[in-house]
Design a protein around this motif. Structure first.
Motif, short mmCIF file in Angstrom:
data_model
loop_
_atom_site.label_atom_id
_atom_site.label_comp_id
_atom_site.label_asym_id
_atom_site.label_seq_id
_atom_site.Cartn_x
_atom_site.Cartn_y
_atom_site.Cartn_z
N GLN A 19 1.93 6.48 -7.38
CA GLN A 19 0.13 6.99 -7.83
C GLN A 19 0.83 8.74 -7.58
O GLN A 19 -0.20 9.51 -8.44
N LEU A 20 0.93 8.98 -6.47
CA LEU A 20 1.33 10.05 -6.10
C LEU A 20 2.52 10.87 -7.01
O LEU A 20 2.21 12.00 -7.56
N GLY A 21 3.47 10.20 -7.51
CA GLY A 21 4.58 10.30 -8.20
C GLY A 21 4.19 10.64 -9.95
O GLY A 21 4.64 11.26 -10.21
N TYR A 22 2.91 9.51 -9.94
CA TYR A 22 2.57 10.14 -11.16
C TYR A 22 1.47 11.07 -11.73
O TYR A 22 1.80 12.19 -12.36
N PHE A 33 -2.17 18.18 -2.74
CA PHE A 33 -1.06 18.03 -2.03
C PHE A 33 -0.10 17.86 -3.40
O PHE A 33 1.35 17.91 -3.44
N THR A 34 -0.71 16.97 -4.39
CA THR A 34 0.24 16.46 -5.46
C THR A 34 0.29 18.08 -6.60
O THR A 34 0.94 18.34 -6.99
N LEU A 72 -4.61 4.57 -5.64
CA LEU A 72 -4.51 6.09 -3.89
C LEU A 72 -5.59 6.21 -3.28
O LEU A 72 -5.19 5.80 -2.86
N PHE A 73 -7.06 6.06 -4.06
CA PHE A 73 -7.79 6.47 -3.61
C PHE A 73 -8.27 5.62 -1.96
O PHE A 73 -8.88 5.77 -1.03
N ASN A 83 1.19 -1.40 -0.11
CA ASN A 83 0.68 -0.20 -0.12
C ASN A 83 0.80 1.15 0.27
O ASN A 83 0.28 2.47 -0.58
N SER A 84 1.52 1.42 0.95
CA SER A 84 2.90 2.18 0.76
C SER A 84 3.46 2.70 -0.83
O SER A 84 3.30 3.92 -1.35
#
Length: 379
Positions: free
Chosen positions: A88-91, A316-317, A284-285, A81-82
């Motif tokens: 996904q945050l990186g994308y 945040f993104t 991610l969600f 999960n991490s």
């Protein structure tokens, strides 16, 4: 439920997006031979790694997180999960970075104005994305993904075609490698560019004829691999000019000296950012909401708490993209090597080895894939 072609386009959109624009830069650094070797071989290993994940899904019928929990325990689920959340945050950050970088490059602001422009573009992106991420079901986006795929494929093929012609006239920028580092940078960029590892199980879940999913996935991976090879090599080695990073409007203008082509290509990628962002944020969600909101609770209050949570993630993104867009070409390969590699190779292979009884040949091949994943992540 989705049919074969809708599933194909959903997977294609999941795999191909802004990451492909960094491939020519990485190819140019790695050299012609190194680029051919990595772009030809690595996609096969990616396909084998993801096939392990798919086999686990078909047999046990559970999510990627639950597969990790079954094979590696609670710690494996937390690790999965991490890594999935970070990827996904990186994308998502890369998508918004592309918008900011293009806007600042086109407007040519001075150092003081550049910050203002970047924040304004980020604000516009946030206003567009935060209500859109409230949509829950993937199948509601499929038509949008198909349109985005058509635009994306058209833009890439229109750019590749003249480059392939120029490539037949002579290969340029073929300086020999001075170190092995550029090869790993290309490897990391390529692994990052295969963005769809988090969407495979949701796509399988939404497909009507699940027995056809394996063939659909492999056909999609072959299509994407060919596209990456042609685009990366033909762009990197048809010009004597050095590619400074991702293919933004200014970079394409410098390479082609054709304003119309640069504008059309950039607009096409700007257009596909919206569906790409939505598609890649869904895993991610799901991870965050499954951990923050108990399944036994329901109602409007829970629904709106989830919407607020999603909006905070979008914010945040956006801020992260504004602060880091100038460094994405250097950060992106590390995301691919450290975060994406375990998701593609290590965790699926370990799960496959622990959850199935394998022959000696199957076990040997799994160990080989596992070593590839460990080497790419550690080196």
């Amino acid at each position: 439920y989705n049919g074969i072609w809708k599933t194909y386009f959903l997977l294609f959109k999941g795999f191909v997006s802004i990451g492909v624009l960094f491939l020519p830069y990485a190819c140019q650094k790695a050299g012609l031979i190194g680029s051919f070797a990595i772009l030809l071989l690595v996609p096969f290993f990616v396909a084998f790694g993801l096939s392990r994940l798919l086999q686990c899904r078909i047999t046990y019928g559970v999510s990627y997180s639950e597969i990790a929990k079954l094979s590696l325990g609670k710690s494996g689920e937390i690790l999965l999960n991490s890594l999935l959340s970070l990827s996904q945050l990186g994308y998502a950050i890369t998508y918004i970075s592309f918008l900011v970088e293009n806007a600042t490059g086109v407007l040519h602001p001075n150092s003081a104005e550049e910050k203002t422009v970047s924040w304004l573009v980020g604000l516009c992106a946030f206003v567009v994305f935060f209500p859109a991420v409230w949509i829950r079901k993937i199948h509601k986006h499929v038509l949008l993904f198909i349109i985005a795929d058509v635009v994306l494929i058209g833009a890439l093929l229109a750019y590749i075609a003249p480059n392939l012609y120029f490539l037949t006239k002579g290969v340029k920028n073929t300086d020999s490698l001075n170190s092995i580092i550029p090869l790993f940078q290309l490897l990391g960029t390529l692994l990052f560019s295969f963005e769809g590892n988090g969407i495979i199980i949701p796509a399988h879940q939404q497909m009507k004829s699940k027995s056809q999913f394996s063939k659909t996935l492999y056909f999609c991976l072959i299509s994407v691999s060919i596209l990456y090879l042609l685009f990366g090599v033909s762009t990197a080695f048809t010009s004597n000019k050095e590619i400074p990073g991702s293919l933004t409007f200014n970079v394409i203008m410098d390479l082609t000296c054709q304003k119309g082509a640069a504008f059309s290509f950039t607009i096409a990628f700007v257009a596909v950012i919206f569906p790409s962002y939505l598609l890649n944020m869904l895993p991610l969600f799901k991870v965050i909401e499954n951990n923050l909101f108990p399944k036994n609770k329901s109602g409007d209050e829970k629904y709106w708490f989830k919407n607020v949570c999603r909006s905070i993630i979008v914010l945040f993104t956006t801020i992260a993209a504004i602060l880091s867009y100038q460094y994405m070409k250097d950060v992106l390969p590390y995301i691919g090597l450290i975060i994406c590699s375990p998701l593609i190779f290590i965790i699926p292979v370990i799960a496959h080895m622990r959850l199935f009884t394998l022959t000696k040949v199957q076990k040997a091949f799994d160990v080989f894939l596992l070593m590839i994943g460990i080497c790419t992540s550690v080196v």
